[in-house]
Design an enzyme around this catalytic site. Structure first.
Site, PDB file in Angstrom:
ATOM      1  N   ARG A   1     -31.743  14.076  -7.715  1.00  0.00           N
ATOM      2  CA  ARG A   1     -30.748  13.290  -8.468  1.00  0.00           C
ATOM      3  C   ARG A   1     -29.344  13.873  -8.369  1.00  0.00           C
ATOM      4  NH1 ARG A   1     -32.768  12.655 -14.232  1.00  0.00           N
ATOM      5  NH2 ARG A   1     -30.980  11.285 -14.470  1.00  0.00           N
TER       6      ARG A   1
ATOM      7  N   TYR B   1       5.065  31.761   2.811  1.00  0.00           N
ATOM      8  CA  TYR B   1       3.656  31.969   3.167  1.00  0.00           C
ATOM      9  C   TYR B   1       3.512  33.381   3.705  1.00  0.00           C
ATOM     10  CZ  TYR B   1      -0.756  32.076   5.534  1.00  0.00           C
ATOM     11  OH  TYR B   1      -2.014  32.457   5.932  1.00  0.00           O
TER      12      TYR B   1
ATOM     13  N   ASN C   1       0.971  33.673  11.329  1.00  0.00           N
ATOM     14  CA  ASN C   1      -0.155  34.563  11.627  1.00  0.00           C
ATOM     15  C   ASN C   1      -1.136  33.979  12.620  1.00  0.00           C
ATOM     16  OD1 ASN C   1      -0.874  32.605   9.733  1.00  0.00           O
ATOM     17  ND2 ASN C   1      -2.499  33.863   8.879  1.00  0.00           N
TER      18      ASN C   1
END
Ligand code: UD1
Ligand code: MG
Length: 447
Positions: free
Chosen positions: A16, A350, A370
């Protein structure tokens, strides 16, 4: 000291939940339902644990092993009812145990103290102890049938008659059995019921027939919420969040608007931490003394050092380590990076796969590039370095201590300590050119 064996039933299919994930591996508070149950057992203490899994549930066994490395496993190869599932661990019971606890892998809010109370009732002479509760809607639950104040049977909803269905006190599912009698009781349970299953709940009437005593301990509905659907998962999450917030407040954390904070079961706070409204703590977060987490921040697997300030609107991803007094401001994302004491990245940046030295200043709009499409590379920023706004640091790259990067630079080569690097197009001035440009444009415009 009495010995205790906990049998955790985790063979449920959980169809379920409408998910390929086994039911007990769904999460609340950032950890699996199964891990919550195993944690409660660990806190209750003095327990050997046997986990009953279904035939193909290696994932469930792996999760149990991760949380409790010394858990034992038993496989219930066919789902033939809760008593049948307990008997899958027959060999563990047969070793001679004082107290046997049966707990359900899909009932994660059970409190360690309640497990202790179940055992204490065995010590008081009961052979079977069950948890009673009064649900808002008793449909589907077994009913506790009493006579003369004593528990005499549990009637499953499907098998109950109208007067039995009117009983408000229901069975929470979990049970304690006296070890010396447990196997005799369990193996006398039949499957003469509507579902043709071996019901653990029949342990009560079987024990009575054997001249043994059964009793019930009453708990709140919240503690025995069993999870079969996503809606029930969300309800359990809500109950857990209330508990986690209360524990944080109790430990001295300032939660300005507790109802808006989402915590993980393992979130750790030092002294005098302030959390402003609307902050999410995913698993693996530690916030040290005196730190402030400002609104709308999202922290995941991050360590926030003493007196650091994070947010508003900051995102700390796994592997972030912020030193003492670090400032991470609005719209700054940090991942897999160590930011040393006193460094700042206050706006729109960032920082990924990086180290940022003490007191360095990372200007607005700085990006550590990066990822080159194939691999991840590191950026190292030395202490006291100054990264001018809108710089792109193309990794792998090192910026030396005290170096200065001019705004708008694209830095692709290492910058030595204390040097100035500028990597942008030189500015050109053409005097009067704006005026000439305007007249050319307006001459060409049709009126
Ligand atoms: C059970 C109780 C019911 C109680 C309710 C509380 C029985 C017969 N009924 O019903 O009285 O009110 O819990 O939530 O015990 N499981 C197995 N193998 C099986 C069957 C079940 O491992 O063959 C596991 C399930 O994964 C689950 C637990 O046992 O963790 C309980 O089974 P479930 O089917 O949820 O029982 P309920 O119908 O909820
Ligand atoms: Mg259930």
């Amino acid at each position: 000291m009495r010995t205790c064996l906990a049998i955790v039933l985790a063979a449920g299919e959980g169809t379920r939940m409408l998910s390929p994930r086994p039911k007990v591996l769904h999460q609340i508070g950032g950890q699996s339902l199964l891990a919550h149950v195993l944690d409660a057992l660990r806190v209750a203490g003095q327990t050997r644990t046997a986990v009953v899994v279904g035939p193909d549930h290696a994932q469930v066994a792996n999760e149990a092993r991760r949380v409790l490395p010394d858990a034992e496993f038993y496989v219930q190869s066919e789902r033939r009812g809760t008593a049948h599932a307990v008997l899958a661990a027959k060999a563990a019971i047969a070793r001679g145990i004082d107290d046997v606890l049966v707990v359900f892998g899909d009932t994660p809010l059970i409190l360690p103290a309640t497990l202790g109370k179940l055992r204490a009732a065995l010590t008081d002479g009961a052979a079977v102890v069950v948890l009673g509760f009064r649900p808002h809607d008793p449909t589907g639950y077994g009913r506790l049938v009493t006579a003369g104040g004593e528990l005499v049977a549990i009637r499953e909803h499907a098998d109950a008659n109208e007067s039995e269905r009117a009983i408000a006190l229901c069975n929470g599912g979990l049970m304690a059995l006296a070890g010396p009698q447990a196997l005799a009781i369990l193996s006398s349970i039949g499957s003469d019921n509507r579902k043709h299953e071996f019901y653990l709940t029949d342990a009560v009437s079987v024990a009575r027939k054997m001249g043994l005593r059964a009793s019930a301990i009453v708990v709140t509905e919240d503690e025995v919420r069993g999870i079969n659907t996503k809606a029930q998962l969300a309800e359990a999450e809500a109950v857990l969040q209330v508990r986690l917030r209360a524990a944080a407040l109790e430990a001295g954390v300032t939660l300005v608007a507790p109802e808006t904070i989402f915590l993980s079961a393992d979130t750790k706070f030092g002294k005098d931490v302030v959390v402003e409204p609307y902050v999410v703590f995913k698993p693996g977060v530690v916030v040290e003394d005196g730190a402030t987490i400002r609104s709308f921040s999202h922290l995941d697997g991050a360590h926030v050092g003493k007196t650091a300030i994070v947010g508003p609107f900051a995102r700390l991803r796994p592997g972030t380590k912020l030193g003492e007094g670090v400032h991470i401001g609005n719209f700054v994302e940090v991942k897999e990076s160590r930011i040393e004491a006193g460094a700042k990245a206050n706006h729109l940046a960032y920082i990924g796969d990086s180290t940022v030295g003490e007191r360095a200043n990372v200007g607005a709009g700085t990006i550590t590039c990066n990822y080159d499409g194939a691999g991840k590379h590191r950026t190292e920023i030395g202490k006291d370095a100054f990264i001018g706004s809108n710089s792109a640091l193309v990794a792998p790259v090192k910026i030396g201590d005290g170096a200065y990067i001019g705004s708008g630079s694209v830095i692709t080569r290492n910058v030595p300590a204390d040097s100035l690097a500028i990597g942008r197009a030189r500015q050109v001035i053409k005097e009067g050119a704006a005026e000439r440009l305007r007249s050319i444009k307006s001459a060409g415009k049709k009126t």
